[in-house]
Design a protein around this motif. Structure first.
Motif, PDB file in Angstrom:
ATOM      1  N   CYS A 167       0.840  -1.207   0.000  1.00  0.00           N
ATOM      2  CA  CYS A 167       0.000   0.000   0.000  1.00  0.00           C
ATOM      3  C   CYS A 167       0.871   1.252   0.000  1.00  0.00           C
ATOM      4  O   CYS A 167       0.573   2.230   0.682  1.00  0.00           O
ATOM      5  N   THR A 168       1.956   1.216  -0.757  1.00  0.00           N
ATOM      6  CA  THR A 168       2.912   2.326  -0.747  1.00  0.00           C
ATOM      7  C   THR A 168       2.527   3.454  -1.691  1.00  0.00           C
ATOM      8  O   THR A 168       3.169   4.500  -1.700  1.00  0.00           O
ATOM      9  N   GLY A 169       1.501   3.244  -2.507  1.00  0.00           N
ATOM     10  CA  GLY A 169       0.968   4.336  -3.313  1.00  0.00           C
ATOM     11  C   GLY A 169       1.901   4.795  -4.415  1.00  0.00           C
ATOM     12  O   GLY A 169       2.826   4.105  -4.830  1.00  0.00           O
ATOM     13  N   TRP A 170       1.649   6.023  -4.878  1.00  0.00           N
ATOM     14  CA  TRP A 170       2.328   6.573  -6.051  1.00  0.00           C
ATOM     15  C   TRP A 170       3.318   7.683  -5.735  1.00  0.00           C
ATOM     16  O   TRP A 170       4.171   8.000  -6.555  1.00  0.00           O
ATOM     17  N   TYR A 171       3.208   8.308  -4.591  1.00  0.00           N
ATOM     18  CA  TYR A 171       3.885   9.605  -4.414  1.00  0.00           C
ATOM     19  C   TYR A 171       5.215   9.471  -3.680  1.00  0.00           C
ATOM     20  O   TYR A 171       5.487  10.170  -2.709  1.00  0.00           O
ATOM     21  N   ASP A 172       6.045   8.549  -4.183  1.00  0.00           N
ATOM     22  CA  ASP A 172       7.332   8.309  -3.547  1.00  0.00           C
ATOM     23  C   ASP A 172       8.496   8.582  -4.501  1.00  0.00           C
ATOM     24  O   ASP A 172       9.418   9.294  -4.170  1.00  0.00           O
ATOM     25  N   ASN A 294       6.923   2.404  -7.708  1.00  0.00           N
ATOM     26  CA  ASN A 294       8.267   1.831  -7.587  1.00  0.00           C
ATOM     27  C   ASN A 294       8.437   1.032  -6.298  1.00  0.00           C
ATOM     28  O   ASN A 294       9.184   1.441  -5.411  1.00  0.00           O
ATOM     29  N   PRO A 295       7.761  -0.120  -6.162  1.00  0.00           N
ATOM     30  CA  PRO A 295       8.023  -0.974  -5.002  1.00  0.00           C
ATOM     31  C   PRO A 295       9.351  -1.706  -5.194  1.00  0.00           C
ATOM     32  O   PRO A 295       9.395  -2.914  -5.455  1.00  0.00           O
ATOM     33  N   SER A 296      10.445  -0.967  -5.094  1.00  0.00           N
ATOM     34  CA  SER A 296      11.767  -1.507  -5.423  1.00  0.00           C
ATOM     35  C   SER A 296      12.213  -2.604  -4.463  1.00  0.00           C
ATOM     36  O   SER A 296      13.150  -3.339  -4.753  1.00  0.00           O
ATOM     37  N   PHE A 297      11.542  -2.720  -3.323  1.00  0.00           N
ATOM     38  CA  PHE A 297      11.901  -3.735  -2.338  1.00  0.00           C
ATOM     39  C   PHE A 297      11.339  -5.118  -2.685  1.00  0.00           C
ATOM     40  O   PHE A 297      11.657  -6.099  -2.024  1.00  0.00           O
ATOM     41  N   LEU A 298      10.516  -5.215  -3.711  1.00  0.00           N
ATOM     42  CA  LEU A 298       9.742  -6.425  -3.968  1.00  0.00           C
ATOM     43  C   LEU A 298      10.405  -7.303  -5.035  1.00  0.00           C
ATOM     44  O   LEU A 298      10.598  -6.883  -6.182  1.00  0.00           O
ATOM     45  N   TYR A 299      10.721  -8.548  -4.643  1.00  0.00           N
ATOM     46  CA  TYR A 299      11.357  -9.514  -5.537  1.00  0.00           C
ATOM     47  C   TYR A 299      10.463 -10.754  -5.656  1.00  0.00           C
ATOM     48  O   TYR A 299      10.029 -11.313  -4.650  1.00  0.00           O
ATOM     49  N   VAL A 300      10.217 -11.158  -6.905  1.00  0.00           N
ATOM     50  CA  VAL A 300       9.337 -12.296  -7.163  1.00  0.00           C
ATOM     51  C   VAL A 300      10.096 -13.349  -7.968  1.00  0.00           C
ATOM     52  O   VAL A 300      11.141 -13.077  -8.568  1.00  0.00           O
ATOM     53  N   ARG A 301       9.568 -14.562  -7.950  1.00  0.00           N
ATOM     54  CA  ARG A 301      10.127 -15.630  -8.771  1.00  0.00           C
ATOM     55  C   ARG A 301       9.804 -15.350 -10.231  1.00  0.00           C
ATOM     56  O   ARG A 301       8.667 -15.010 -10.565  1.00  0.00           O
ATOM     57  N   THR A 302      10.820 -15.464 -11.098  1.00  0.00           N
ATOM     58  CA  THR A 302      10.636 -15.134 -12.506  1.00  0.00           C
ATOM     59  C   THR A 302       9.552 -16.005 -13.124  1.00  0.00           C
ATOM     60  O   THR A 302       9.661 -17.231 -13.110  1.00  0.00           O
ATOM     61  N   PRO A 312      13.436  -8.300  -9.483  1.00  0.00           N
ATOM     62  CA  PRO A 312      12.516  -7.236  -9.077  1.00  0.00           C
ATOM     63  C   PRO A 312      11.204  -7.328  -9.857  1.00  0.00           C
ATOM     64  O   PRO A 312      11.207  -7.585 -11.065  1.00  0.00           O
ATOM     65  N   LEU A 313      10.106  -7.130  -9.165  1.00  0.00           N
ATOM     66  CA  LEU A 313       8.807  -7.183  -9.827  1.00  0.00           C
ATOM     67  C   LEU A 313       8.753  -6.232 -11.012  1.00  0.00           C
ATOM     68  O   LEU A 313       8.243  -6.573 -12.076  1.00  0.00           O
ATOM     69  N   MET A 314       9.298  -5.025 -10.834  1.00  0.00           N
ATOM     70  CA  MET A 314       9.185  -4.009 -11.865  1.00  0.00           C
ATOM     71  C   MET A 314      10.023  -4.326 -13.100  1.00  0.00           C
ATOM     72  O   MET A 314       9.893  -3.668 -14.125  1.00  0.00           O
ATOM     73  N   SER A 315      10.886  -5.333 -13.044  1.00  0.00           N
ATOM     74  CA  SER A 315      11.681  -5.708 -14.213  1.00  0.00           C
ATOM     75  C   SER A 315      10.851  -6.479 -15.233  1.00  0.00           C
ATOM     76  O   SER A 315      11.323  -6.762 -16.330  1.00  0.00           O
ATOM     77  N   GLN A 316       9.597  -6.812 -14.894  1.00  0.00           N
ATOM     78  CA  GLN A 316       8.739  -7.540 -15.820  1.00  0.00           C
ATOM     79  C   GLN A 316       8.282  -6.677 -16.996  1.00  0.00           C
ATOM     80  O   GLN A 316       7.805  -7.195 -18.008  1.00  0.00           O
ATOM     81  N   ILE A 317       8.401  -5.360 -16.853  1.00  0.00           N
ATOM     82  CA  ILE A 317       8.015  -4.481 -17.957  1.00  0.00           C
ATOM     83  C   ILE A 317       9.194  -3.588 -18.304  1.00  0.00           C
ATOM     84  O   ILE A 317      10.061  -3.305 -17.475  1.00  0.00           O
ATOM     85  N   SER A 318       9.252  -3.146 -19.542  1.00  0.00           N
ATOM     86  CA  SER A 318      10.329  -2.270 -19.989  1.00  0.00           C
ATOM     87  C   SER A 318       9.760  -0.915 -20.343  1.00  0.00           C
ATOM     88  O   SER A 318       8.551  -0.742 -20.515  1.00  0.00           O
ATOM     89  N   PRO A 328       2.961  -4.264 -12.742  1.00  0.00           N
ATOM     90  CA  PRO A 328       2.598  -5.250 -13.764  1.00  0.00           C
ATOM     91  C   PRO A 328       1.874  -6.466 -13.205  1.00  0.00           C
ATOM     92  O   PRO A 328       1.950  -6.782 -12.017  1.00  0.00           O
ATOM     93  N   SER A 329       1.144  -7.141 -14.097  1.00  0.00           N
ATOM     94  CA  SER A 329       0.582  -8.477 -13.858  1.00  0.00           C
ATOM     95  C   SER A 329      -0.439  -8.508 -12.733  1.00  0.00           C
ATOM     96  O   SER A 329      -0.461  -9.442 -11.931  1.00  0.00           O
TER      97      SER A 329
END
Length: 489
Positions: A167-172, A294-302, A312-318, A328-329
């Motif tokens: 729930c970190t929102g957008w304004y970071d 930018n939830p940069s702390f979040l890592y998921v299984r590829t 990183p979750l955000m690496s799923q999109i370019s 994403p997703s």
């Protein structure tokens, strides 16, 4: 994988609007063994909590994450749309001519809403989430936090949770335009994102240049106009959307988009505009180009990888992908398609974030108690994102053809826009199908409500006019006091 999940221990990340109402709904309407919220700052409220400590004390090692709000901020959403279900917003101590709650009034509402959960130790402040990792078997999340509640470097802790709600929102993380010369101006400290704006006083007599005409840019321009060197320049690509309400001001001059910035020898700035206009001797540039999730702390299984390595979750999109500015997703902007024990509340921008967060987190609560059905495979869960991206791209093309210019940057996957009522109504329908008693708890979402929401914009315009008159009257009285005092000396 089978998407049906029923987590027992849930961690909510972020103590702003989305996190607080998610915590309430998960506790009060769910059937979970444990629900805990962590917030990295020393109080709840998110963007509505104005931390007066804008910079770190040199002797203090604890980091600070200041809000993008600024002193004197008045919202543009009426109390009805700032009310969580079963928790009406108090009547603000304002006048009929200015019915919009202030920053302080909104913070007080959120702080009072959170009070019982603070007393119950359901909210853990001064707790920074450093890393969230999906377990290899997909059955939970290892969360690493840093405890800043005591002096020192920050104690690192690790815990496993069945479900995580981000729930970190957008304004970071501010979004900076890729204008030629911007990096040099930024490095010199002559360009400031709206996130760091704290008032106009220090820019008295300065030549100011503002990029954008959304709410933040318009507020900054109107604040600077009486104090800065006139005109205050506001660089815009297209006419403002009608919900970005501002008063016309002859001291604010709208100009074309910027082609490039150049640093002068005297450390002032020259802006070359796309219409070849040259503006010299600029002292400060304010950037109102928004934010990126930018939830940069979040890592998921590829996904779909035999190695199941973490990324990183955000690496799923370019950056080249359609609609790259998004989490994403996600199914329904909420559930992570590849592992629905991860959820997001506040992943999209909307006009009424309080009520959207409420209905979204209620839907999530019932999804995780297996009372609301959703697709059973990741492929089917991903269909929501696919359909929405295609629809947005189609509608952007139509708008560009009809207007002869680029579609608005806010006409995007990550902004609900005109679909807000339909989106919320769909969630509520599924909630009520499972629990009919919630029909009267949650607000209605329909065409009548859409019209009601849209009336906020002319009301806001009139309130701005009223406030302007009050300021002018106050200035006139103060001027007469000075004149009369001088005459008696």
């Amino acid at each position: 994988m089978d998407s049906s999940v029923h987590p027992k221990r849930i961690l909510v990340i972020g103590g702003g609007v989305c996190g607080l109402v998610s915590l309430r709904n998960l506790i009060e309407y769910g059937s979970f063994d444990e629900v805990q919220l962590v917030e990295r700052r020393d109080d709840v409220g998110g963007v509505w909590y104005l931390d007066e400590h804008g910079t770190n004390n040199a002797s203090e090692k604890k980091p600070r994450w200041p809000s993008p709000a600024y002193p004197g901020l008045i919202g543009n959403v009426l109390p009805e749309f700032l009310s969580f279900s079963d928790a009406p917003f108090p009547e603000p101590p304002t006048t009929p001519e200015q019915p919009f709650p202030t920053l302080k009034e909104t913070y007080n509402y959120l702080r009072n809403f959170a009070d019982q959960y603070l007393k119950q130790a359901k909210i853990q402040l001064n707790t920074e989430v450093v890393r969230v990792e999906e377990l290899q078997d997909g059955t939970g999340w290892n969360v690493v936090t840093r405890d800043w509640s005591t002096a020192g470097e920050g104690k690192t802790l690790s815990n496993v949770w069945d479900g995580v709600v981000v729930c970190t929102g957008w304004y970071d993380k501010p979004l900076w335009p890729k204008t030629e010369g911007m990096d040099i101006v930024k490095e010199k400290g002559l360009a400031l994102h709206a996130k760091w704006y704290r008032g106009p006083q220090e820019y008295t007599g300065k030549r100011a240049f503002i990029i954008g005409n959304g709410n933040s840019s318009n507020d900054i321009a109107s604040h600077l106009a009486p104090l800065a060197q006139n005109p205050v320049y506001r660089s815009i690509r297209r006419p403002s959307l009608r919900h970005f309400v501002s008063l016309p001001d002859s001291r604010i001059q709208d100009v074309a988009p910027v082609r490039r910035f150049t640093l002068q020898e005297d450390d002032k700035i020259t802006a070359e505009l796309q219409d070849h206009t040259i503006i010299k001797d600029i002292d400060i540039v304010f950037i109102g180009s928004g934010y990126i999730p930018n939830p940069s702390f979040l890592y998921v299984r590829t996904p779909n990888s035999p190695s199941f390595s973490l990324a990183p979750l955000m690496s799923q999109i370019s950056a080249e992908a359609p609609q790259p500015r998004r989490i994403p997703s996600l199914h329904r902007h909420i559930l992570y398609a590849y592992n629905p024990s991860l959820a997001f509340i506040g992943s999209v921008m909307c006009f009424t974030p309080f009520t959207i967060a409420d209905v979204s987190s209620m839907w999530l609560t019932l999804a995780w108690t297996n009372e609301v059905e959703y697709p059973s495979t990741s492929k089917d869960l991903l269909q929501f994102e696919k359909d929405r991206i295609e629809d947005i791209e189609r509608r952007r093309e139509i708008e560009a053809q009809e207007t002869g210019r680029e579609a608005s940057s806010l006409f995007t996957y990550s902004a609900l826009g005109s679909s807000e009522e339909d989106y919320a109504a769909g969630l509520k329908q599924e909630i009520v199908s499972s629990r009919p008693e919630l029909a009267k708890v949650l607000p209605e979402w329909n065409d009548e409500r859409r019209i009601w929401r849209q009336t906020m914009y002319p009301v806001k315009y009139q309130s701005l006019r009223w406030l302007k008159v009050q300021r002018e009257k106050k200035a006139s009285i103060e001027e007469n006091v000075v004149i009369n005092s001088t005459a008696t000396c």
